[in-house]
Design a protein around this motif. Structure first.
Motif, PDB file in Angstrom:
ATOM      1  N   GLU A 165      -1.747   1.186   0.535  1.00  0.00           N
ATOM      2  CA  GLU A 165      -3.118   1.197   1.037  1.00  0.00           C
ATOM      3  C   GLU A 165      -4.004   0.518  -0.011  1.00  0.00           C
ATOM      4  OE1 GLU A 165      -4.214   1.856   3.883  1.00  0.00           O
ATOM      5  OE2 GLU A 165      -2.665   3.070   4.851  1.00  0.00           O
ATOM      6  N   ASN A 166      -4.747  -0.504   0.416  1.00  0.00           N
ATOM      7  CA  ASN A 166      -5.607  -1.291  -0.469  1.00  0.00           C
ATOM      8  C   ASN A 166      -7.069  -0.883  -0.331  1.00  0.00           C
ATOM      9  OD1 ASN A 166      -3.301  -3.302   0.566  1.00  0.00           O
ATOM     10  ND2 ASN A 166      -3.869  -3.881  -1.502  1.00  0.00           N
ATOM     11  N   LYS A 167      -7.777  -0.891  -1.455  1.00  0.00           N
ATOM     12  CA  LYS A 167      -9.219  -0.639  -1.464  1.00  0.00           C
ATOM     13  C   LYS A 167      -9.908  -1.657  -2.374  1.00  0.00           C
ATOM     14  CE  LYS A 167      -8.896   2.871   1.230  1.00  0.00           C
ATOM     15  NZ  LYS A 167      -9.378   2.766   2.613  1.00  0.00           N
ATOM     16  N   ARG A 168     -11.190  -1.837  -2.168  1.00  0.00           N
ATOM     17  CA  ARG A 168     -11.948  -2.761  -3.008  1.00  0.00           C
ATOM     18  C   ARG A 168     -12.413  -2.035  -4.278  1.00  0.00           C
ATOM     19  NH1 ARG A 168     -15.947  -1.114   0.836  1.00  0.00           N
ATOM     20  NH2 ARG A 168     -18.003  -0.899  -0.159  1.00  0.00           N
ATOM     21  N   ARG A 169     -12.654  -2.796  -5.325  1.00  0.00           N
ATOM     22  CA  ARG A 169     -12.896  -2.209  -6.645  1.00  0.00           C
ATOM     23  C   ARG A 169     -14.284  -1.601  -6.818  1.00  0.00           C
ATOM     24  NH1 ARG A 169     -11.733  -7.155 -10.311  1.00  0.00           N
ATOM     25  NH2 ARG A 169     -10.868  -8.012  -8.390  1.00  0.00           N
ATOM     26  N   ASP A 170     -15.237  -1.997  -5.999  1.00  0.00           N
ATOM     27  CA  ASP A 170     -16.606  -1.540  -6.224  1.00  0.00           C
ATOM     28  C   ASP A 170     -16.961  -0.293  -5.423  1.00  0.00           C
ATOM     29  OD1 ASP A 170     -16.511  -2.852  -3.794  1.00  0.00           O
ATOM     30  OD2 ASP A 170     -18.554  -3.627  -3.939  1.00  0.00           O
ATOM     31  N   LYS A 171     -15.984   0.353  -4.843  1.00  0.00           N
ATOM     32  CA  LYS A 171     -16.238   1.558  -4.059  1.00  0.00           C
ATOM     33  C   LYS A 171     -15.813   2.789  -4.858  1.00  0.00           C
ATOM     34  CE  LYS A 171     -15.459   3.388   0.581  1.00  0.00           C
ATOM     35  NZ  LYS A 171     -14.760   3.167   1.866  1.00  0.00           N
ATOM     36  N   ASN A 172     -16.680   3.770  -4.995  1.00  0.00           N
ATOM     37  CA  ASN A 172     -16.383   4.972  -5.772  1.00  0.00           C
ATOM     38  C   ASN A 172     -15.208   5.742  -5.175  1.00  0.00           C
ATOM     39  OD1 ASN A 172     -18.495   4.495  -7.563  1.00  0.00           O
ATOM     40  ND2 ASN A 172     -19.959   5.669  -6.338  1.00  0.00           N
ATOM     41  N   ALA A 173     -14.343   6.224  -6.052  1.00  0.00           N
ATOM     42  CA  ALA A 173     -13.197   7.060  -5.653  1.00  0.00           C
ATOM     43  C   ALA A 173     -12.326   6.377  -4.599  1.00  0.00           C
ATOM     44  CB  ALA A 173     -13.674   8.416  -5.139  1.00  0.00           C
ATOM     45  N   SER A 174     -12.202   5.070  -4.698  1.00  0.00           N
ATOM     46  CA  SER A 174     -11.463   4.341  -3.672  1.00  0.00           C
ATOM     47  C   SER A 174      -9.970   4.672  -3.670  1.00  0.00           C
ATOM     48  CB  SER A 174     -11.676   2.837  -3.836  1.00  0.00           C
ATOM     49  OG  SER A 174     -11.248   2.394  -5.102  1.00  0.00           O
ATOM     50  N   VAL A 175      -9.383   4.879  -4.840  1.00  0.00           N
ATOM     51  CA  VAL A 175      -7.959   5.207  -4.889  1.00  0.00           C
ATOM     52  C   VAL A 175      -7.717   6.598  -4.309  1.00  0.00           C
ATOM     53  CG1 VAL A 175      -6.069   5.769  -6.464  1.00  0.00           C
ATOM     54  CG2 VAL A 175      -7.282   3.609  -6.706  1.00  0.00           C
ATOM     55  N   THR A 176      -8.621   7.524  -4.599  1.00  0.00           N
ATOM     56  CA  THR A 176      -8.522   8.863  -3.993  1.00  0.00           C
ATOM     57  C   THR A 176      -8.596   8.774  -2.475  1.00  0.00           C
ATOM     58  OG1 THR A 176      -9.513   9.903  -5.932  1.00  0.00           O
ATOM     59  CG2 THR A 176      -9.575  11.153  -3.880  1.00  0.00           C
ATOM     60  N   GLU A 177      -9.461   7.904  -1.986  1.00  0.00           N
ATOM     61  CA  GLU A 177      -9.558   7.697  -0.541  1.00  0.00           C
ATOM     62  C   GLU A 177      -8.258   7.149   0.025  1.00  0.00           C
ATOM     63  OE1 GLU A 177     -11.844   4.675   2.507  1.00  0.00           O
ATOM     64  OE2 GLU A 177     -12.972   5.367   0.755  1.00  0.00           O
ATOM     65  N   ALA A 178      -7.635   6.203  -0.686  1.00  0.00           N
ATOM     66  CA  ALA A 178      -6.363   5.632  -0.233  1.00  0.00           C
ATOM     67  C   ALA A 178      -5.259   6.683  -0.219  1.00  0.00           C
ATOM     68  CB  ALA A 178      -5.972   4.456  -1.131  1.00  0.00           C
ATOM     69  N   ILE A 179      -5.231   7.535  -1.240  1.00  0.00           N
ATOM     70  CA  ILE A 179      -4.240   8.620  -1.274  1.00  0.00           C
ATOM     71  C   ILE A 179      -4.452   9.559  -0.091  1.00  0.00           C
ATOM     72  CG2 ILE A 179      -3.419  10.629  -2.573  1.00  0.00           C
ATOM     73  CD1 ILE A 179      -4.157   9.081  -5.141  1.00  0.00           C
ATOM     74  N   SER A 180      -5.712   9.870   0.180  1.00  0.00           N
ATOM     75  CA  SER A 180      -6.031  10.752   1.308  1.00  0.00           C
ATOM     76  C   SER A 180      -5.554  10.143   2.623  1.00  0.00           C
ATOM     77  CB  SER A 180      -7.536  11.018   1.358  1.00  0.00           C
ATOM     78  OG  SER A 180      -7.949  11.721   0.199  1.00  0.00           O
ATOM     79  N   GLN A 181      -5.652   8.817   2.746  1.00  0.00           N
ATOM     80  CA  GLN A 181      -5.136   8.143   3.946  1.00  0.00           C
ATOM     81  C   GLN A 181      -3.635   8.348   4.081  1.00  0.00           C
ATOM     82  OE1 GLN A 181      -7.688   4.243   3.393  1.00  0.00           O
ATOM     83  NE2 GLN A 181      -6.493   4.090   5.281  1.00  0.00           N
ATOM     84  N   HIS A 182      -2.911   8.171   2.968  1.00  0.00           N
ATOM     85  CA  HIS A 182      -1.461   8.399   2.990  1.00  0.00           C
ATOM     86  C   HIS A 182      -1.147   9.832   3.424  1.00  0.00           C
ATOM     87  CE1 HIS A 182       0.409   4.769   1.416  1.00  0.00           C
ATOM     88  NE2 HIS A 182      -0.449   4.713   0.415  1.00  0.00           N
ATOM     89  N   ILE A 183      -1.847  10.787   2.823  1.00  0.00           N
ATOM     90  CA  ILE A 183      -1.585  12.201   3.124  1.00  0.00           C
ATOM     91  C   ILE A 183      -1.876  12.497   4.595  1.00  0.00           C
ATOM     92  CG2 ILE A 183      -2.351  14.557   2.625  1.00  0.00           C
ATOM     93  CD1 ILE A 183      -2.733  13.624  -0.312  1.00  0.00           C
ATOM     94  N   ARG A 184      -2.999  11.994   5.102  1.00  0.00           N
ATOM     95  CA  ARG A 184      -3.340  12.174   6.516  1.00  0.00           C
ATOM     96  C   ARG A 184      -2.288  11.535   7.418  1.00  0.00           C
ATOM     97  NH1 ARG A 184      -7.754   8.263   8.466  1.00  0.00           N
ATOM     98  NH2 ARG A 184      -5.887   6.953   8.385  1.00  0.00           N
TER      99      ARG A 184
END
Length: 269
Positions: A165-184
């Protein structure tokens, strides 16, 4: 998310990741082609034509000092066995598929009236060059309630091994959001657990941060991989390889982590 931000995310993280992985030997296959490979069934996550071709290529059996190919029916049976592993818990199903991929499966063949069981392998672990390695993006999978679209999926012999799951660098907590996507996406009712039955490595990435996990890894246990490979990855970025032109940019943490975790040798390990 508006069109501009989608475009930005693609160029900031997804496109550089695909380019690097293609330079590492993963061959690009379009999302449209993956749907054809799955017989138009979005709930199916295996690229069946690729798998069938590789099963034929890497398998044979010996009878009285002669080599024979497996029958077409047994090639199809091997695909069906892999597709239809009984669903238990997410981790248990993933483990059962892992055993099947590492140990292979026995099928009966009859030669000159003599019927014996021979083992068919799904991956050529001893000769990595005999396997097929594919990468796709926007891989649509249909779950019980709705479709999900993981950003990048890596396949070995048509079998999904890595989900990114890819996220852009200027978004806060983007990696946490990507992990949450995987978990969901691993949840049975609201996600696409079938993809995660096969996946061995899960990655949440943006250019300045990367975390990795496995199926059923909770948020707090996703980890950072540390390895000094900056010179190697910069050389790859600056190379013209596998149809991807030289890129004039500085290696990111994303690049370094992808080299460490997603080079073909590492994924096979």
């Amino acid at each position: 998310m508006n069109t501009f931000l989608n475009y930005k995310e693609h160029n900031d993280s997804q496109k550089p990741a695909i380019n690097l992985l293609r330079k590492l030997g993963w061959s690009y296959i379009t999302p449209e082609e993956t749907i054809k490979q799955r017989g138009g069934l979005l709930s199916n996550v295996i690229l069946e034509d690729v798998l069938a071709e590789r099963l034929n290529a890497i398998n044979s059996f010996e009878y009285k000092d002669k080599e024979y190919p497996f029958s077409h029916s047994n090639i199809q049976s091997a695909i069906n066995v892999l597709k239809n592993i009984p669903e238990e818990s997410l981790v248990k199903t993933n483990e059962n598929i892992h055993d099947l991929l590492t140990l292979g499966k026995s099928f009966n063949e009859t030669i000159q009236g003599d019927r014996k069981a021979y083992t068919m392998k799904y991956i050529d672990w001893d000769n990595p060059e005999n396997n097929a390695y594919h990468i796709t993006d926007e891989f649509v999978v249909e779950g019980i309630k709705e479709k999900r679209r993981p950003d990048i999926v890596l396949f070995i012999n048509g079998i999904p091994f890595v989900v990114i799951e890819n996220k852009r660098r200027d978004k806060n907590a983007s990696v946490t959001e990507a992990i949450s996507q995987h978990i969901r996406n691993q949840k049975r009712e609201e996600g696409i657990p079938k993809l995660y039955h096969y996946a061995k490595i899960l990655l949440a990435v943006q250019p300045n941060e990367v975390k990795y996990g496995a199926v059923d890894t909770s948020l707090k246990f996703w980890a950072v991989w540390k390895e000094n490979n900056e010179k190697e990855v910069q050389k790859i970025i600056n190379s013209d390889k596998n149809g991807i032109k030289k890129e004039d940019r500085i290696a990111t943490i994303q690049d370094k982590s992808l080299l460490s975790l997603c080079s073909i040798e590492r994924v096979l390990e």
